[in-house]
Design a protein around this motif. Structure first.
Motif, PDB file in Angstrom:
ATOM      1  N   LYS A 147       0.847  -1.211   0.000  1.00 31.79           N
ATOM      2  CA  LYS A 147       0.000   0.000   0.000  1.00 31.79           C
ATOM      3  C   LYS A 147       0.874   1.251   0.000  1.00 31.79           C
TER       4      LYS A 147
ATOM      5  N   ILE B 193      -6.243  -6.439   2.688  1.00 33.80           N
ATOM      6  CA  ILE B 193      -6.065  -6.540   4.142  1.00 33.80           C
ATOM      7  C   ILE B 193      -6.811  -5.461   4.900  1.00 33.80           C
TER       8      ILE B 193
ATOM      9  N   MET C   5       2.767  -7.822  12.006  1.00 32.61           N
ATOM     10  CA  MET C   5       3.156  -6.804  11.045  1.00 32.61           C
ATOM     11  C   MET C   5       4.666  -6.552  11.214  1.00 32.61           C
ATOM     12  N   SER C   6       5.168  -5.458  10.646  1.00 36.10           N
ATOM     13  CA  SER C   6       6.627  -5.256  10.635  1.00 36.10           C
ATOM     14  C   SER C   6       7.279  -5.398  12.006  1.00 36.10           C
TER      15      SER C   6
ATOM     16  N   ARG D  96       1.663  -9.951   7.738  1.00 35.15           N
ATOM     17  CA  ARG D  96       1.439  -8.841   6.804  1.00 35.15           C
ATOM     18  C   ARG D  96       2.501  -7.778   7.050  1.00 35.15           C
TER      19      ARG D  96
ATOM     20  N   GLY E 132       4.764  -4.546   5.764  1.00 30.31           N
ATOM     21  CA  GLY E 132       4.920  -3.438   4.826  1.00 30.31           C
ATOM     22  C   GLY E 132       6.235  -2.709   5.028  1.00 30.31           C
ATOM     23  N   THR E 133       6.281  -1.892   6.078  1.00 30.34           N
ATOM     24  CA  THR E 133       7.416  -1.005   6.324  1.00 30.34           C
ATOM     25  C   THR E 133       8.759  -1.735   6.317  1.00 30.34           C
TER      26      THR E 133
ATOM     27  N   ARG F 153       6.279   4.694   4.790  1.00 27.12           N
ATOM     28  CA  ARG F 153       5.304   5.124   3.792  1.00 27.12           C
ATOM     29  C   ARG F 153       5.239   6.630   3.630  1.00 27.12           C
TER      30      ARG F 153
HETATM   31  C1  LIG Z   1      -0.412  -1.383   6.645  1.00 29.71           C
HETATM   32  C2  LIG Z   1      -0.877  -2.668   7.215  1.00 29.71           C
HETATM   33  C3  LIG Z   1       0.047  -3.687   7.547  1.00 29.71           C
HETATM   34  C4  LIG Z   1       1.537  -3.535   7.406  1.00 29.71           C
HETATM   35  O1  LIG Z   1       2.026  -2.693   8.412  1.00 29.71           O
HETATM   36  P1  LIG Z   1       3.602  -2.447   8.586  1.00 29.71           P
HETATM   37  O2  LIG Z   1       3.722  -1.962   9.992  1.00 29.71           O
HETATM   38  O3  LIG Z   1       3.990  -1.417   7.592  1.00 29.71           O
HETATM   39  O4  LIG Z   1       4.282  -3.731   8.374  1.00 29.71           O
HETATM   40  C5  LIG Z   1      -0.466  -4.882   8.028  1.00 29.71           C
HETATM   41  N1  LIG Z   1      -1.792  -5.077   8.191  1.00 29.71           N
HETATM   42  C6  LIG Z   1      -2.702  -4.123   7.902  1.00 29.71           C
HETATM   43  C7  LIG Z   1      -4.148  -4.411   8.096  1.00 29.71           C
HETATM   44  C8  LIG Z   1      -2.275  -2.894   7.407  1.00 29.71           C
HETATM   45  O5  LIG Z   1      -3.189  -1.956   7.108  1.00 29.71           O
END
Ligand SMILES: *Cc1c(COP(=O)(O)O)cnc(C)c1O
Length: 220
Positions: free
Chosen positions: A36, A81, A194-195, A210, A212-213, A219
């Motif tokens: 994203k 997600i 998450m991260s 999941r 991202g960062t 971001r």
């Molecule tokens: C953005 C997001 C993530 C990833 O988050 P990071 O901290 O960047 O890894 C995971 N799950 C959901 C639902 C998100 O919106």
């Protein structure tokens, strides 16, 4: 210099190490690269490095960048997600291979209708409001058994449970709780981590993390 491909290798190694410690097979965990806010040129290096599973939180944003990327590669799995509005169900079903934010009967009905119309079943994770936060999406814990029964009464494949624990607090107890809710309700998939906490989530049974960062950088 770090780039997305070296970060991917490091995260895969961390997941493998956490799996080993937890006596789990490394292929029992799927890394969802959360792309994203990042554009196609940022995503392409991960595809080139062999990664095939991506996550987006907005239908409209994903519609802007993914069709072209998917045209070049048919073996990519795209996960939605984020929160989903019922009026976007048809668009979500057309583009995504998994949906993580199923949390209420009205959305269940909209998705069931959209899948029937499209002739395509998209597996869904039921999101649980694990921290009982008023402002957050997710099925209330007390209503979970009943909602799962409603999901199971449709043809929609139940992929598992999903949660986003409260911010700025230790996530482990919430991950453990989601795993217990899954076991109590006969559900196997767990989308959590998450991260900052994906290794903890793997130790506690996550089937999908999941991230991202830690993959793409901040971001901005
Ligand atoms: C953005 C997001 C993530 C990833 O988050 P990071 O901290 O960047 O890894 C995971 N799950 C959901 C639902 C998100 O919106």
């Amino acid at each position: 210099m770090e780039n997305a491909a070296t970060r991917l290798a490091a995260i895969n190694a961390n997941i493998a190490r956490a799996c080993k410690q937890a006596r789990r097979s490394p292929d029992s965990v799927t890394l969802i690269a959360v792309s994203k806010t990042h554009d196609a040129p940022a995503i392409q290096p991960l595809i080139d490095a062999g990664h095939r599973v991506f996550g987006e939180n907005r239908v409209q944003e994903a519609q802007g960048k993914w069709p072209a990327l998917l045209e070049a590669r048919s073996d990519i799995a795209l996960h939605l997600i984020g929160q989903l509005q019922s009026n976007k169900a048809e668009e979500a079903v057309a583009l995504f291979d998994y949906i993580h934010g199923l949390d209420r009967p009205s959305l269940l009905n909209a998705l069931a209708k959209a899948m029937d119309k499209a002739g395509r079943l998209v597996p869904c994770f039921v999101q649980v409001n694990i921290g009982d936060e008023a402002q957050k999406g997710g099925c209330p814990i007390a209503e979970l058994p009943q909602f799962l029964a409603q999901v199971r009464a449709t043809p929609i494949p139940l992929a598992g449970l999903m949660c986003i624990p409260p911010a700025d607090t230790e996530a482990a107890p919430f991950f453990a709780f989601l795993a217990k809710l899954a076991a109590d309700n006969g559900v196997t998939g767990l989308s959590m981590g998450m991260s900052r906490d994906y290794e903890t989530a793997v130790m506690l049974g996550a089937s999908h993390v999941r991230v991202g960062t830690a993959l793409f950088g901040s971001r901005g």
